[in-house]
Scaffold this active site. Structure first.
Site, PDB file in Angstrom:
ATOM      1  N   ASP A  89       8.479  -2.622  -0.385  1.00  0.00           N
ATOM      2  CA  ASP A  89       8.238  -1.308  -0.911  1.00  0.00           C
ATOM      3  C   ASP A  89       9.613  -0.614  -1.077  1.00  0.00           C
ATOM      4  O   ASP A  89       9.745   0.403  -1.803  1.00  0.00           O
ATOM      5  CB  ASP A  89       7.385  -0.441  -0.269  1.00  0.00           C
ATOM      6  CG  ASP A  89       5.973  -1.130  -0.582  1.00  0.00           C
ATOM      7  OD1 ASP A  89       5.497  -1.888  -1.137  1.00  0.00           O
ATOM      8  OD2 ASP A  89       5.023  -0.922   0.556  1.00  0.00           O
ATOM      9  N   ASP A  98       1.307   1.911  -2.820  1.00  0.00           N
ATOM     10  CA  ASP A  98       1.403   0.400  -2.516  1.00  0.00           C
ATOM     11  C   ASP A  98      -0.119   0.162  -1.926  1.00  0.00           C
ATOM     12  O   ASP A  98      -0.694   1.290  -1.372  1.00  0.00           O
ATOM     13  CB  ASP A  98       2.336   0.258  -1.443  1.00  0.00           C
ATOM     14  CG  ASP A  98       2.151  -1.105  -0.538  1.00  0.00           C
ATOM     15  OD1 ASP A  98       2.222  -1.919  -1.128  1.00  0.00           O
ATOM     16  OD2 ASP A  98       1.971  -0.885   0.640  1.00  0.00           O
ATOM     17  N   ASP A 117       4.846   1.343   2.541  1.00  0.00           N
ATOM     18  CA  ASP A 117       5.196   1.090   3.913  1.00  0.00           C
ATOM     19  C   ASP A 117       5.789   0.024   4.270  1.00  0.00           C
ATOM     20  O   ASP A 117       6.798   0.036   5.273  1.00  0.00           O
ATOM     21  CB  ASP A 117       3.608   0.898   4.683  1.00  0.00           C
ATOM     22  CG  ASP A 117       3.097  -0.246   4.279  1.00  0.00           C
ATOM     23  OD1 ASP A 117       3.215  -0.689   3.033  1.00  0.00           O
ATOM     24  OD2 ASP A 117       3.227  -1.163   5.306  1.00  0.00           O
TER      25      ASP A 117
HETATM   26  P1  ADP Z   1       1.331  -4.977  -0.899  1.00  0.00           P
HETATM   27  O1  ADP Z   1       2.377  -4.876  -1.889  1.00  0.00           O
HETATM   28  O2  ADP Z   1      -0.094  -4.576  -0.931  1.00  0.00           O
HETATM   29  O3  ADP Z   1       1.992  -4.140   0.469  1.00  0.00           O
HETATM   30  P2  ADP Z   1       2.867  -7.248  -0.205  1.00  0.00           P
HETATM   31  O4  ADP Z   1       3.555  -7.241  -1.355  1.00  0.00           O
HETATM   32  O5  ADP Z   1       3.280  -7.155   1.176  1.00  0.00           O
HETATM   33  O6  ADP Z   1       1.552  -6.296  -0.349  1.00  0.00           O
HETATM   34  O7  ADP Z   1       2.169  -8.728  -0.089  1.00  0.00           O
HETATM   35  C1  ADP Z   1       1.808  -9.266  -1.242  1.00  0.00           C
HETATM   36  C2  ADP Z   1       1.200 -10.758  -0.829  1.00  0.00           C
HETATM   37  O8  ADP Z   1       2.203 -11.541  -0.510  1.00  0.00           O
HETATM   38  C3  ADP Z   1       0.218 -10.669   0.327  1.00  0.00           C
HETATM   39  O9  ADP Z   1      -1.133 -10.393   0.077  1.00  0.00           O
HETATM   40  C4  ADP Z   1       0.116 -12.149   0.755  1.00  0.00           C
HETATM   41  O10 ADP Z   1      -0.788 -12.926   0.086  1.00  0.00           O
HETATM   42  C5  ADP Z   1       1.557 -12.647   0.485  1.00  0.00           C
HETATM   43  N1  ADP Z   1       2.444 -12.450   1.856  1.00  0.00           N
HETATM   44  C6  ADP Z   1       3.460 -11.539   1.925  1.00  0.00           C
HETATM   45  N2  ADP Z   1       3.796 -11.559   3.321  1.00  0.00           N
HETATM   46  C7  ADP Z   1       3.431 -12.547   3.813  1.00  0.00           C
HETATM   47  C8  ADP Z   1       3.119 -13.260   4.930  1.00  0.00           C
HETATM   48  N3  ADP Z   1       4.103 -12.612   6.202  1.00  0.00           N
HETATM   49  N4  ADP Z   1       2.318 -14.157   5.173  1.00  0.00           N
HETATM   50  C9  ADP Z   1       1.422 -14.536   4.428  1.00  0.00           C
HETATM   51  N5  ADP Z   1       1.258 -14.052   3.200  1.00  0.00           N
HETATM   52  C10 ADP Z   1       2.389 -12.832   2.900  1.00  0.00           C
HETATM   53 MG    MG Z   2       2.482  -2.733   2.010  1.00  0.00          MG
END
Ligand code: ADP
Ligand code: MG
Length: 653
Positions: free
Chosen positions: A548, A343, A544
């Site tokens: 995920d 991730d 994390d």
């Molecule tokens: P990763 O897979 O890299 O851990 P996430 O899946 O958690 O990332 O998040 C993906 C995208 O979703 C973020 O880059 C953001 O654009 C959006 N996002 C997720 N949660 C939030 C939040 N609480 N506030 C704003 N945007 C969010």
């Molecule tokens: Mg993450």
């Protein structure tokens, strides 16, 4: 205890794994050690008579009696217990029978040697088993009993288990952190080695989180409690390790299964052999002697003990380095992992992101930040923390937002006085029917994470958030590649532009960077990686976040960031990196492979030695002393070979 949990053998002094009463282990260990020493004492007396000079008959009998009692009683008890409760014939039964058979044919001393060595290998095995658990128990001892609670009336000493989230405690220099919390006042260095295995003290200031049982080295800190004692780090680690003991590795199941089947076969075989030797024309005494030799030669002690000795040593070495495995199965599977999927946010990056740019489309920057912070105040996502910090530094009060719902990998929505409100990425905007128009082109042209704020279909503004790459990420990914891992893949819910920048700087191939993913996409991709491997190797997912969890559960091996990671991710994972250090992942992978090698060596050696001894007993009149030494010597060798893994601690940074 169900039968599948009950090991068919059990070296007597060893408490059964899965037995969650920690104190049994300690006591059993000490008692086991004392009994082993007594057995050897008795044996020594008999040996003086046999090899040095004749001793009075009574003394000899006393010595042999001591050896048989101290060495034989525990396995006899364990054998009866297993037979009675689980209807299982175990190795203890074989050993006691063999020793008695030896005594019956006039080789009482050989019987004593058997019992003494059996007792010794049991004690050693037990030591190895206790270690991983003791590492965690030692942490419990480090828990302070009381904490200094700051109240309106002043500072008061209170029991640690009365602390509740939101309480403020004062931490003096040299004191241990009583429960998980975050610093609200003061700046200092903390020794976190007990929890994370990280030997270098860490500088921390306001906003930083601190973990239970870490030592505050030099400053006076005010800490706001974030988790009560029962949910704090140590309790969580203990839960992990307890789960670990219940989950058996495949090879462990093999050796258990083998031990159980085999015990019955050996007992029956020895009886058959006795009649066979009689039919062959041997005297009753000789036939009994050779049947006893067979019984000893064929006992599968080494086979049964070879696997747990190696696995437990490896698990405990890993635990010392801050890598917690939920059981031997995870260790064995990690050894076979050929593809690692990571991730991005919070895993390859620190998750301590910062707001870099603000673009209000209505109102000013402060109004944008106030609304954004109001929604994000309810999110656990690293992005949310960044936005809240930005609001705090500017002295902006987050807006009152209620009825909040998070959509993993998209964003979050709620309601304020003026109506519905949402924050998130382009996918979220599309869901709300908001058009991301040309005014945001400049922001999207960059390679940073963009967070949009909207009210229904109306866009209110956007901010960019920049996250730093974890120091350990590059070294960890490089080390994995150097260890011959076939593929490393990045999977993120973030924009392709951000993913490409971070992926490229970490050495991911462009084809191995997947962006714009929803949680279920990550699961699907893990599945595809698995299919691509076609059964040759396993897939690990390292993550994390809440988003995920499904992929962590789906992957053959789920690895969660232990400290930065969310509770859900920890639950779903098989391995936790307590130091949030990806080089430890590479170390753990190496350790797992070594453990797999040692297990293979042990099993091959144990089965081979047994075959040689059995053939010797059947066809070559193998003398009993040799059978005893061969059998127990082999058992000791596999235990020692397994214990070698203890000396391979995960590298400390
Ligand atoms: P990763 O897979 O890299 O851990 P996430 O899946 O958690 O990332 O998040 C993906 C995208 O979703 C973020 O880059 C953001 O654009 C959006 N996002 C997720 N949660 C939030 C939040 N609480 N506030 C704003 N945007 C969010
Ligand atoms: Mg993450």
């Amino acid at each position: 205890m169900t039968q599948s949990e009950a090991p068919p053998h059990h070296h007597a002094p060893v408490a059964a794994p899965g037995n969650s009463n920690a104190h049994d282990h300690g006591d059993g260990g000490d008692l086991g050690l004392i009994l082993t020493v007594l057995t050897f004492l008795g044996l020594a007396v008999a040996m003086v008579d046999a090899f040095i000079m004749p001793i009075p008959q009574q003394l000899l009998l006393a010595g042999l009696g001591l050896a048989y009692l101290a060495g034989g009683a525990p396995p006899a008890l364990a054998a009866t217990r297993d037979l009675w409760h689980d209807h299982v014939l175990n190795i203890d039964l074989l050993m006691v029978t063999a020793a008695l058979a030896a005594a019956a044919v006039g080789s009482a001393m050989e019987g004593a040697v058997l019992l003494a060595l059996f007792s010794l290998s049991g004690t050693l095995e037990h030591r190895a088993m206790g270690r991983a658990r003791r590492a965690v128990e030692a942490l419990m001892q480090l828990r302070p009993e009381t904490a200094l609670l700051r109240t309106a009336e002043g500072v008061r000493e209170v029991p640690v288990d009365s602390l509740r989230p939101g309480d403020r405690v004062i931490l003096r220099p040299g004191a241990r952190v009583p429960v998980d919390g975050k610093i609200v006042e003061g700046e200092g260095t903390l020794d976190e080695s007990t929890i994370t295995g990280e030997s270098e003290p860490q500088k921390k200031g306001p906003g930083a989180s601190v973990h239970e049982a870490c030592v505050n080295l030099d400053a006076i800190l005010t800490i706001e409690v974030t988790r009560a004692l029962a949910d704090s780090t140590v309790a969580r680690m203990i839960r992990l390790v307890t789960e670990a003991q219940a989950a058996k590795a495949p090879s462990e199941r093999f050796s258990d299964w083998f031990g159980q089947r085999y015990t019955v076969a050996v007992l029956a075989g020895s009886v058959l052999a006795f009649f066979g030797f009689r039919a062959w024309g041997l005297e009753t005494g000789d036939a009994l002697y050779r049947a006893a030799v067979l019984l000893v030669a064929a006992s599968p002690c080494a086979v049964v003990i070879s696997v747990p000795a190696a696995i437990l040593s490896a698990l405990s070495a890993a635990a010392r380095g801050g890598v917690l495995f939920k059981g031997g199965a995870a260790l064995e599977e990690l050894a076979e992992v050929r593809v690692f999927a990571f991730d991005k946010t919070g895993t390859l990056t620190t998750g301590r992101a910062e707001v870099t740019d603000l673009l209000p489309l209505e109102g000013d920057e402060d109004a944008l930040l106030a609304l954004l912070a109001g929604v994000e105040a309810h999110s656990e996502h690293p992005i949310a923390a960044a936005i809240l910090r930005a609001a705090e530094t500017r002295g902006i009060m987050p807006a009152e937002v209620s009825g909040v719902r998070a959509l993993p990998s998209e964003g979050i929505m709620g309601r304020d006085a003026a109506g519905d409100l949402w924050a998130g990425n382009a996918r979220m905007a599309a869901r709300m029917g908001a058009e991301v128009d040309g005014r945001l082109d400049a922001m999207h042209a960059g390679d940073q994470t963009v967070v949009l704020l909207g009210r229904g279909a109306r866009l209110l503004g956007a901010v960019t958030v920049a996250d730093a790459i974890r120091d350990s990420a590059r070294r960890g990914v490089e080390a994995l590649a150097a260890q011959g891992v076939a593929r490393v893949v990045m999977m993120t819910g973030d924009r392709p532009e951000v993913a490409a920048r971070i992926g490229a700087s970490l050495g991911f191939a462009a084809a191995d960077i997947e962006a714009g993913l929803l949680p279920e996409d990550k699961v699907r991709l893990v599945d595809r990686l698995d299919r691509d491997l076609g059964g040759r190797g396993k897939v690990a997912f390292v993550g994390d976040g809440v988003n995920d969890a499904a992929a962590l559960a789906r992957a053959d091996v789920g690895v969660a960031m232990g400290v930065a990671g969310s509770e859900v991710a920890l639950q779903a994972a098989d391995v936790a990196l307590m130091a949030d250090d990806l080089t430890r992942l590479a170390d753990a992978h190496r350790l797992a492979r070594r453990a797999a090698r040692v297990i293979r060596q042990n099993l091959i050696f144990a089965l081979g030695a047994m075959a040689v001894l059995v053939i010797g007993g059947l066809f070559f009149e193998l003398p009993l002393p040799l059978a005893v030494v061969g059998h127990e010597g082999g058992t000791l060798l596999v235990v020692l070979n397994g214990l070698r893994l203890l000396a391979d601690p995960i590298r400390r940074a």
